[in-house]
Design an enzyme around this catalytic site. Structure first.
Site, short mmCIF file in Angstrom:
data_model
loop_
_atom_site.label_atom_id
_atom_site.label_comp_id
_atom_site.label_asym_id
_atom_site.label_seq_id
_atom_site.Cartn_x
_atom_site.Cartn_y
_atom_site.Cartn_z
N ALA A 58 -43.49 33.14 -4.94
CA ALA A 58 -42.20 33.78 -4.65
C ALA A 58 -41.96 33.86 -3.15
CB ALA A 58 -42.18 35.18 -5.27
N GLY A 88 -46.10 31.89 -8.52
CA GLY A 88 -45.01 31.14 -9.13
C GLY A 88 -45.10 29.65 -8.87
N GLU A 132 -47.35 28.39 -11.52
CA GLU A 132 -46.61 28.40 -12.79
C GLU A 132 -45.64 27.22 -12.85
OE1 GLU A 132 -46.13 32.86 -14.33
OE2 GLU A 132 -45.47 32.65 -12.25
N GLU A 152 -51.08 37.50 -8.54
CA GLU A 152 -50.08 38.57 -8.68
C GLU A 152 -50.70 39.94 -8.87
OE1 GLU A 152 -47.79 34.86 -9.93
OE2 GLU A 152 -49.85 35.60 -10.05
#
Length: 696
Positions: free
Chosen positions: A62, A103, A106, A126
């Site tokens: 992020a 992210g 991911e 995270e």
């Protein structure tokens, strides 16, 4: 397309993410990826797609610059981008180099195939922000590497090199060379095969008796989490991958993510994440200020602090000239450094070759003349202005022009120390915390005449030796110890009024501190604080008020090193044992002062100690000693064991509400004989009245 570069190599489209510094997945970048993906789908000449990053990283996750803003969740969000990769009619290959985290990881798992450099760093950290992966990481990773391995990665936030995943369903090919070249070659081969192409979401999690294993994991993680909600919710999210269909597991993951995102613990940990990055930025200093070169360092004093400081530099390859006044002290210091390294060697965290190399970087000496060519010298001598004067006057005569002269003082006036030289612009405070080779915090004390390039050099040097640096102005105790003195005074008030050391320590440890003030005092040595109180009493005759700690020290009880302080200690053990002799001394002091003890609640202990910290922190901000409230939090989190789940004293005050803090401070200030320090700081009052928090 914003933040994205698109090119075609033969029959393969290469989409490069370009959002410095780590390709954070901002709204603009997410939109750019989708647009590039659509362009590739529309081009009949393109048969395959490679997604990669610019510079060293695939993606660090992020974009923290969008945290807390509407853009962070605006369409296209990350799950939408990942679904577009999965649904692509043409094979998509993620080319992974550098960091591929959160992210970003991911996103890579949404591709049909993954090619990674052996040294790429993959992980879902995270949990360290009080969160869990919220874009399918807890559902796809178990399908790729197995339930147990995935759970360990998600709950621990571990970062793993790409080479570790060779042969798994996560990484299709590992390369030592150019990852984009390897990915394009792989994509060309993949394009020769008919679709549909493999998707991690379509795999099943195979783990016999998974419920028994997951219950064991819940028990272990719950015991280790110490009140942090994220680790257990990580277990629950990963558990869904084994018991629910993929889309249902994805929904469950998102629900748990939303719960954590709104939790006070995650807000605190995200605050810390941003605060530590903000602390590295010094207001008022332009990017044109260049640092000085630091290739050789001198350290004066081979005691506990000097030895620890020396280790920081030799650990990263910087040679150190270590000066002492006697051969005996020098030998003792070197033996301690070697013993520390040998302990690390026994734990398997250091090789014998590395140990020998680090020791070889230390040049022991008894002569100031051997410091003549160092680029930075740090004194770590006795905390006395007279001693500092002797040291700095000698350094001024010997050290080469342009070298930085630093003091490790924890409280003394740096501007006075700078006056002992003819180059005050080269003098700075570098306050390491004990043990200096372990503690992450470094207070960088900027004197009135400290040059900008000296400050910039010190901040960059701190990063080089893996410290978190916070800039402080000059005052008694700087940021941390000045606040600690007020915190200690609040605890002393509670002691006078009826509490005992074990109650005060116990209440604050339940609040989350690693140690209460009395256990911490015994560990650090009570003689240190006693010397400081006597110094301040000599500097301001009549202003000093006697405290219980003086009685304790007068009995020769200096803490763990003497086997007795606020507590007593069995030989060879560190367990604090409440001592009736201390209770007698406290009762004696109350009687001398005419104090009638009363019952003190644990809630009052927390309020008085925390609000004393906050109030002094607000004064420090108002005086410009600290640049930001978050800097104060960074100091207390990394130097004084403040609980991360509370986010630091200033963040905690905002969560309580500044009007409530001001109300309580006024209540304490109105008590008969109250210390004037309980009066709320003007900044606190102003912010509370305006309904504002501390400025960012």
């Amino acid at each position: 397309m914003q933040n994205v570069h698109y090119e075609v190599r033969g029959q393969t489209a290469v989409i490069r993410m370009d959002n410095p510094p780590v390709n954070g997945l901002s709204w603009a970048l997410r939109s750019g990826i989708l647009a590039a993906l659509e362009q590739a789908q529309q081009d009949a000449a393109v048969k395959a797609i490679v997604l990669t990053g610019y510079a060293a990283d695939f993606s660090g996750g992020a974009d923290i610059r969008e945290f807390g803003t509407p853009k962070s969740a605006s369409a296209p969000n990350l799950p939408m981008v990942i679904r577009a990769l999965e649904d692509s009619a043409k094979p998509v290959v993620a080319a992974i180099g550098g960091n591929c985290l959160g992210g970003g990881f991911e996103l890579a798992m949404g591709a049909h195939y993954r090619v990674a450099r052996a040294d790429a760093k993959l992980g879902l950290p995270e949990v360290k922000l009080g969160l869990l992966p919220g874009a399918g990481g807890t559902q796809r990773l178990p399908r790729a590497i197995g339930l147990e391995n995935a759970l360990n990665m998600v709950v621990g936030g571990a970062v793993v090199p790409g080479a570790k995943f060779a042969g798994s369903k996560l990484i299709d090919e590992v390369t030592e060379g150019d990852v984009v070249d390897a990915a394009v070659a792989f994509a060309d081969k993949a394009a020769a095969k008919p679709g549909p192409y493999p998707r991690l979401r379509d795999l099943k999690v195979e783990y016999p008796a998974h419920e028994a294993y997951l219950q064991f994991a819940r028990n272990m993680v719950g015991a280790a989490a110490k009140g942090a909600p994220a680790p257990l919710k990580c277990v629950e999210a990963v558990a869904a991958s084994a018991s629910k269909p993929f889309d249902e597991g994805l929904r469950h993951e998102r629900e748990l993510f939303a719960q954590l995102m709104n939790s006070p613990e995650s807000r605190a940990m995200r605050h810390i994440f941003q605060a530590e990055r903000a602390a590295a930025k010094v207001p008022g200093i332009g990017a044109d200020v260049k640092p000085r070169r630091i290739e050789k360092v001198g350290v004066i004093g081979a005691g506990t602090m000097g030895g620890g400081i020396t280790m920081n530099f030799v650990n990263v390859g910087i040679p150190v000239v270590l000066l002492e006044t006697s051969q005996e002290a020098l030998d003792r210091g070197l033996a301690t450094i070697r013993r520390n390294y040998e302990n690390t060697l026994k734990k398997g965290k250091l090789t014998q070759e590395e140990l020998d190399a680090r020791m070889a970087r230390i040049q022991p000496t008894l002569s100031y003349g051997d410091l003549k060519d160092v680029d930075l010298v740090i004194e770590a001598v006795f905390e006395s202005m007279d001693v500092k004067e002797q040291v700095f006057r000698q350094l001024d005569e010997i050290i080469k022009p342009g070298a930085i002269l630093a003091s490790n003082t924890s409280a003394l006036n740096l501007d006075r120390i700078a006056e002992f030289t003819r180059r005050p612009q080269d003098v700075i405070g570098l306050h390491f915390f004990s043990p200096a080779n372990v503690m992450r915090l470094l207070e960088v004390v900027r004197g009135a005449k400290t040059a900008d390039d000296v400050l910039v050099t010190s901040m960059q040097m701190a990063k080089r030796i893996k410290k978190i640096a916070v800039v402080s102005g000059v005052c008694d105790g700087f940021i941390g110890n000045r606040m600690l003195a007020r915190y200690g005074a609040a605890a002393s008030d509670l002691l006078n009024q009826g509490a005992l050391p074990q109650q005060i320590d116990g209440a604050l440890q339940k609040f989350g501190l690693k140690m209460g003030p009395y256990r911490m005092g015994d560990l650090a040595g009570l003689d240190i604080g006693w010397a400081g109180r006597k110094r301040r009493a000599a500097e301001n005759p009549g202003a000093y008020k006697r405290v219980v700690a003086d009685l304790i020290c007068e009995q020769g009880r200096f803490g763990q090193k003497t086997g007795a302080g606020w507590y007593r200690y069995e030989p060879g053990k560190r367990d604090p044992i409440p001592d009736p002799e201390v209770e007698k001394l406290i009762q004696q002091f109350r009687a001398e002062q005419g104090i009638t003890p009363r019952k003190v609640s644990d809630a009052e202990v927390i309020e008085r100690c925390m609000y004393a910290l906050v109030n002094e922190g607000a004064r420090i901000l108002e005086e410009g000693i600290a640049a930001r409230a978050s800097d104060v939090d960074v100091v207390y989190l990394n130097g004084y064991g403040f609980p991360a789940l509370r986010g630091g004293p200033m963040h905690y005050a905002e969560q309580v509400g500044l009007p409530e803090v001001v109300r309580k401070l006024r209540q304490f200030a109105a008590e008969p004989g109250a210390d004037p320090s309980w009066q709320p700081a003007p900044l606190l009052v102003r912010l509370a009245e305006q309904g504002q928090g501390f400025p960012a």
